[in-house]
Design a protein around this motif. Structure first.
Motif, PDB file in Angstrom:
ATOM      1  N   VAL A 288      18.277  36.603 -68.035  1.00  0.00           N
ATOM      2  CA  VAL A 288      18.317  36.725 -69.499  1.00  0.00           C
ATOM      3  C   VAL A 288      17.379  37.835 -69.959  1.00  0.00           C
ATOM      4  CG1 VAL A 288      17.739  35.567 -71.670  1.00  0.00           C
ATOM      5  CG2 VAL A 288      19.045  34.362 -69.911  1.00  0.00           C
ATOM      6  N   ALA A 289      16.178  37.897 -69.382  1.00  0.00           N
ATOM      7  CA  ALA A 289      15.211  38.938 -69.749  1.00  0.00           C
ATOM      8  C   ALA A 289      15.757  40.332 -69.447  1.00  0.00           C
ATOM      9  CB  ALA A 289      13.896  38.719 -69.005  1.00  0.00           C
ATOM     10  N   GLU A 290      16.474  40.474 -68.320  1.00  0.00           N
ATOM     11  CA  GLU A 290      17.090  41.759 -67.968  1.00  0.00           C
ATOM     12  C   GLU A 290      18.132  42.154 -69.024  1.00  0.00           C
ATOM     13  OE1 GLU A 290      18.328  45.084 -65.328  1.00  0.00           O
ATOM     14  OE2 GLU A 290      16.511  43.867 -65.486  1.00  0.00           O
ATOM     15  N   LYS A 291      18.944  41.191 -69.455  1.00  0.00           N
ATOM     16  CA  LYS A 291      19.984  41.486 -70.449  1.00  0.00           C
ATOM     17  C   LYS A 291      19.381  41.787 -71.815  1.00  0.00           C
ATOM     18  CE  LYS A 291      23.724  38.998 -68.163  1.00  0.00           C
ATOM     19  NZ  LYS A 291      24.683  37.865 -68.202  1.00  0.00           N
ATOM     20  N   VAL A 292      18.282  41.114 -72.137  1.00  0.00           N
ATOM     21  CA  VAL A 292      17.585  41.414 -73.389  1.00  0.00           C
ATOM     22  C   VAL A 292      17.024  42.834 -73.341  1.00  0.00           C
ATOM     23  CG1 VAL A 292      15.589  40.836 -74.819  1.00  0.00           C
ATOM     24  CG2 VAL A 292      17.044  39.013 -73.933  1.00  0.00           C
ATOM     25  N   ALA A 293      16.477  43.228 -72.200  1.00  0.00           N
ATOM     26  CA  ALA A 293      15.936  44.586 -72.043  1.00  0.00           C
ATOM     27  C   ALA A 293      17.023  45.633 -72.224  1.00  0.00           C
ATOM     28  CB  ALA A 293      15.278  44.727 -70.670  1.00  0.00           C
ATOM     29  N   LEU A 294      18.182  45.394 -71.604  1.00  0.00           N
ATOM     30  CA  LEU A 294      19.293  46.348 -71.732  1.00  0.00           C
ATOM     31  C   LEU A 294      19.774  46.438 -73.170  1.00  0.00           C
ATOM     32  CD1 LEU A 294      21.404  45.544 -68.539  1.00  0.00           C
ATOM     33  CD2 LEU A 294      20.002  47.561 -68.956  1.00  0.00           C
ATOM     34  N   SER A 295      19.854  45.301 -73.843  1.00  0.00           N
ATOM     35  CA  SER A 295      20.307  45.323 -75.234  1.00  0.00           C
ATOM     36  C   SER A 295      19.316  46.075 -76.113  1.00  0.00           C
ATOM     37  CB  SER A 295      20.497  43.898 -75.765  1.00  0.00           C
ATOM     38  OG  SER A 295      19.273  43.294 -76.117  1.00  0.00           O
ATOM     39  N   ALA A 296      18.026  45.874 -75.836  1.00  0.00           N
ATOM     40  CA  ALA A 296      16.986  46.556 -76.617  1.00  0.00           C
ATOM     41  C   ALA A 296      17.122  48.066 -76.479  1.00  0.00           C
ATOM     42  CB  ALA A 296      15.605  46.097 -76.158  1.00  0.00           C
ATOM     43  N   LEU A 297      17.284  48.526 -75.260  1.00  0.00           N
ATOM     44  CA  LEU A 297      17.368  49.964 -74.993  1.00  0.00           C
ATOM     45  C   LEU A 297      18.675  50.560 -75.506  1.00  0.00           C
ATOM     46  CD1 LEU A 297      16.265  52.529 -73.662  1.00  0.00           C
ATOM     47  CD2 LEU A 297      17.221  51.725 -71.497  1.00  0.00           C
ATOM     48  N   HIS A 298      19.793  49.956 -75.100  1.00  0.00           N
ATOM     49  CA  HIS A 298      21.104  50.517 -75.462  1.00  0.00           C
ATOM     50  C   HIS A 298      21.319  50.554 -76.972  1.00  0.00           C
ATOM     51  CE1 HIS A 298      22.834  49.358 -71.251  1.00  0.00           C
ATOM     52  NE2 HIS A 298      22.073  50.426 -71.215  1.00  0.00           N
ATOM     53  N   TYR A 299      21.029  49.449 -77.635  1.00  0.00           N
ATOM     54  CA  TYR A 299      21.291  49.397 -79.071  1.00  0.00           C
ATOM     55  C   TYR A 299      20.386  50.355 -79.833  1.00  0.00           C
ATOM     56  CZ  TYR A 299      22.321  47.584 -83.699  1.00  0.00           C
ATOM     57  OH  TYR A 299      22.708  47.486 -85.002  1.00  0.00           O
ATOM     58  N   TYR A 300      19.135  50.453 -79.430  1.00  0.00           N
ATOM     59  CA  TYR A 300      18.196  51.347 -80.112  1.00  0.00           C
ATOM     60  C   TYR A 300      18.684  52.794 -80.022  1.00  0.00           C
ATOM     61  CZ  TYR A 300      13.524  52.390 -82.019  1.00  0.00           C
ATOM     62  OH  TYR A 300      12.477  52.762 -82.826  1.00  0.00           O
ATOM     63  N   LEU A 301      19.235  53.160 -78.861  1.00  0.00           N
ATOM     64  CA  LEU A 301      19.704  54.531 -78.665  1.00  0.00           C
ATOM     65  C   LEU A 301      21.017  54.807 -79.396  1.00  0.00           C
ATOM     66  CD1 LEU A 301      19.033  55.014 -74.828  1.00  0.00           C
ATOM     67  CD2 LEU A 301      17.645  55.851 -76.735  1.00  0.00           C
ATOM     68  N   LEU A 302      21.876  53.782 -79.485  1.00  0.00           N
ATOM     69  CA  LEU A 302      23.222  53.998 -80.013  1.00  0.00           C
ATOM     70  C   LEU A 302      23.370  53.720 -81.497  1.00  0.00           C
ATOM     71  CD1 LEU A 302      25.326  52.511 -77.068  1.00  0.00           C
ATOM     72  CD2 LEU A 302      24.971  54.927 -77.627  1.00  0.00           C
ATOM     73  N   GLN A 303      22.360  53.163 -82.138  1.00  0.00           N
ATOM     74  CA  GLN A 303      22.495  52.825 -83.562  1.00  0.00           C
ATOM     75  C   GLN A 303      22.306  54.037 -84.472  1.00  0.00           C
ATOM     76  OE1 GLN A 303      19.291  50.522 -85.356  1.00  0.00           O
ATOM     77  NE2 GLN A 303      17.985  50.962 -83.597  1.00  0.00           N
ATOM     78  N   VAL A 304      21.831  55.146 -83.927  1.00  0.00           N
ATOM     79  CA  VAL A 304      21.621  56.344 -84.741  1.00  0.00           C
ATOM     80  C   VAL A 304      22.725  57.357 -84.470  1.00  0.00           C
ATOM     81  CG1 VAL A 304      19.125  56.047 -84.819  1.00  0.00           C
ATOM     82  CG2 VAL A 304      20.125  57.407 -82.996  1.00  0.00           C
TER      83      VAL A 304
END
Length: 448
Positions: A288-304
Motif C-alpha cells: 500500500v505504501a508503494e502505491k501511495v508513493a507512486l500516486s503521490a509522484l505521478h499525480y503531482y507531475l501530471l496535474q499541471v
C-alpha cells in the motif's frame, strides 16, 4: 507522461503503439566507458559487487568522467577516440559497451516496471544510426546537405528556426568531420524505421521542452528528404522538474534518482500508515505504501499543464488532503467501503430508471453532471495530449463526492429507495474515479 497520454488516447478509441529509443551509443556512452576503464576495470567492479542497480552504476561512471575531464584536458579526445573505435567495430570496445549497456538496460527496465510504464517496441540507437547515416549520404549526393570547410556534413536550417542572435544563418552538423554521427543522425534513422514498422497517422515525441529546437530541425530535415509523413510528427514537450533544492544535472551528479525518490516517498507513506495504526486495516502495508508513493509522484507531475516548469515538493505530494494522488486514493477507498457495507447489509443498488425519479438534491445532480462530462473530458485530453485535463477532472469528482457524502446520507437515509438510488450514484462515481485514476497512473486502493 507518455504512458498516461497513451492510455488516454486508447480510451478515446485510438490504436496506439508505444515505442522508446534507447540511446545506447555515442559520446556520452563512451565517457562512462572510459571512466569504467580508468577507475573500475582493474578492481573487477560490477553493479552486483558494489550492491548497486546497473543504471545507477553506469550513471556514477558518467559523473566520474565529468570530474576527470576538469583536471585532464585530454579526456574529451580520449572519449572521441573510443567512439571512433566503436563505430569501426573494435572488438574490445564493443565488448565493454555491451556489458555496460546490459547493466543499464536491466536497471532502467526495473524502474519502468515499478512506475507502471511499458513499451510495445524498443529501438536502439546502435541500430538506427546507420540508417540515418545512409539517408544523410543520399541527401549529400542530392545537394540537400553540404560538406563544410572542416569536412563535416551540414544542412542550413534557417528556414525552420530563423537566424541566430548574431544574424547569421543556422547550420546543423549531421556528420562530424571524422565521419562519426551525432544525435540527430540516429533520430533521422529512427523516424524512418518507425514509419516503416508502423505506418502511423501521428507520431508523438514525448521529450523535454529543452529539445524544441532539436525537433524543429529534425522535422524540417525529414521534410527536405521528401518524407511526406514528416507532416504527421508532433513534439509533446514538457517543462523541467526541479526540487525545492534547485535544478538537477546528471553530469554533475546532482540528480535525485527516481528510484531513491520513490523509496523515500514509500518510506514516508509507510510511516504515516504506522502512525495511524492502520497496518492491519490496509492489508499489506508495504504494498500500500508503494502505491501511495507512486500516486503521490505521478499525480503531482501530471496535474499541471505539460509545458510548464515545476517544482516537485515531496511533502506536499504525500498529503491526504487537497489536490494530491493520496487524497484521490483515500476517496476511492472510502467509496469502496460504503459499497462493502451496503452489500453486507443487503441494500440493493437501484436501476438508473428508478434512481432518476428519486435523486433530486443539488449535490446529487452536481455530481451526476460532472460524471456525465467524462467522455467529453477524455476527448479533450486526447486531442490536446494533456493528462492534466483528466487529473483535474478526477479531483473535481472527488470534491463533489465529498460534498454529496456530507450532505446526503447514503446508508443512513430513512427510505430504502433513497438508499438504493444514492448507492447507484456511489457505484457509478467509483467506476469513473477508478478508471480515470488508471489513466494518470494513480493506483486504486480498495482499503486505505
Amino acid at each position: 507522461m507518455g504512458e498516461s497520454v497513451s492510455r488516454i488516447l486508447k480510451k478515446a478509441g485510438a490504436e496506439v503503439f508505444k515505442v522508446n529509443i534507447i540511446n545506447n551509443r555515442g559520446i556520452h556512452i563512451c565517457k562512462s566507458m572510459l571512466a569504467y576503464k580508468l577507475f573500475h576495470e582493474k578492481n573487477g567492479d560490477t553493479p552486483e559487487k558494489l550492491g548497486m542497480k546497473g543504471d545507477h552504476f553506469v550513471g556514477q561512471c558518467y559523473v566520474e568522467f565529468d570530474k576527470y575531464s576538469k583536471e585532464n584536458p585530454q579526456a574529451q579526445s580520449l572519449a572521441e577516440e573510443m567512439l571512433r573505435k566503436w563505430e569501426a567495430g573494435d572488438e574490445e570496445t564493443r565488448t565493454l559497451w555491451k556489458k555496460m549497456n546490459d547493466w543499464t538496460l536491466a536497471g532502467v527496465q526495473e524502474t519502468y516496471n515499478r512506475t507502471l510504464v511499458s513499451f510495445d517496441k524498443l529501438y536502439f540507437e546502435s541500430e538506427t544510426y546507420l540508417k540515418g547515416k545512409d539517408e544523410i549520404q543520399k541527401g549529400l549526393e542530392k545537394g540537400i546537405f553540404f560538406r563544410a570547410q572542416d569536412g563535416s556534413v551540414r544542412v542550413d536550417v534557417t528556414e525552420a528556426v530563423g537566424k541566430g542572435k548574431d544574424g547569421e544563418d543556422h547550420e546543423k552538423v549531421l556528420l562530424r568531420k571524422d565521419g562519426t554521427s551525432v544525435y540527430i543522425t540516429q533520430d533521422i534513422g529512427t523516424a524512418i524505421s518507425r514509419h516503416a514498422d508502423w505506418a502511423f497517422n501521428r507520431l508523438v515525441y514525448v521529450v523535454a521542452s529543452e529539445q524544441i529546437f532539436h525537433f524543429k530541425v529534425l522535422f524540417y530535415i525529414l521534410k527536405k528528404l521528401g518524407f511526406d509523413w514528416a507532416e504527421k510528427l508532433y513534439h509533446l514537450s514538457y517543462g523541467m522538474v526541479n526540487l525545492p533544492t534547485g535544478r538537477m544535472k546528471s553530469r554533475e551528479g546532482t540528480v535525485v534518482d527516481a528510484d531513491d525518490l520513490i523509496d523515500s516517498l514509500r518510506d514516508d507513506a509507510l510511516k504515516a500508515i504506522q502512525e495511524r495504526g492502520r497496518e492491519e486495516d490496509v492489508g499489506n502495508a508495504n504494498e500500500v505504501a508503494e502505491k501511495v508513493a507512486l500516486s503521490a509522484l505521478h499525480y503531482y507531475l501530471l496535474q499541471v499543464s505539460p509545458v510548464k516548469d515545476m517544482v516537485f515538493n515531496p511533502a506536499e505530494s504525500l498529503s491526504f488532503n487537497g489536490n494530491t494522488g493520496p487524497y484521490l486514493q483515500y476517496m476511492g477507498a472510502r467509496i469502496a467501503s460504503i459499497l462493502r457495507k451496503a452489500n453486507d447489509s443487503g441494500v440493493k443498488i437501484a436501476s438508473p430508471k428508478d434512481a432518476a425519479k428519486i435523486l433530486n438534491a443539488s449535490e446529487e445532480w452536481e455530481l451526476l453532471r460532472k460524471i456525465g462530462e467524462y467522455p467529453e473530458t477524455i476527448c479533450r485530453a486526447a486531442s490536446s495530449y494533456d493528462s492534466s485535463v483528466v487529473a483535474n477532472y478526477i479531483y473535481d469528482i472527488a470534491k463533489l463526492f465529498a460534498k454529496f457524502y456530507q450532505n446526503c446520507p447514503i446508508l443512513g437515509a430513512e427510505k430504502e429507495d433513497v438508499k438504493s438510488a444514492r448507492l447507484l450514484l456511489v457505484s457509478v462515481t467509483l467506476r469513473v474515479l477508478r478508471e480515470a485514476m488508471e489513466l494518470v497512473l494513480v493506483p486504486y486502493l480498495e482499503r486505505m
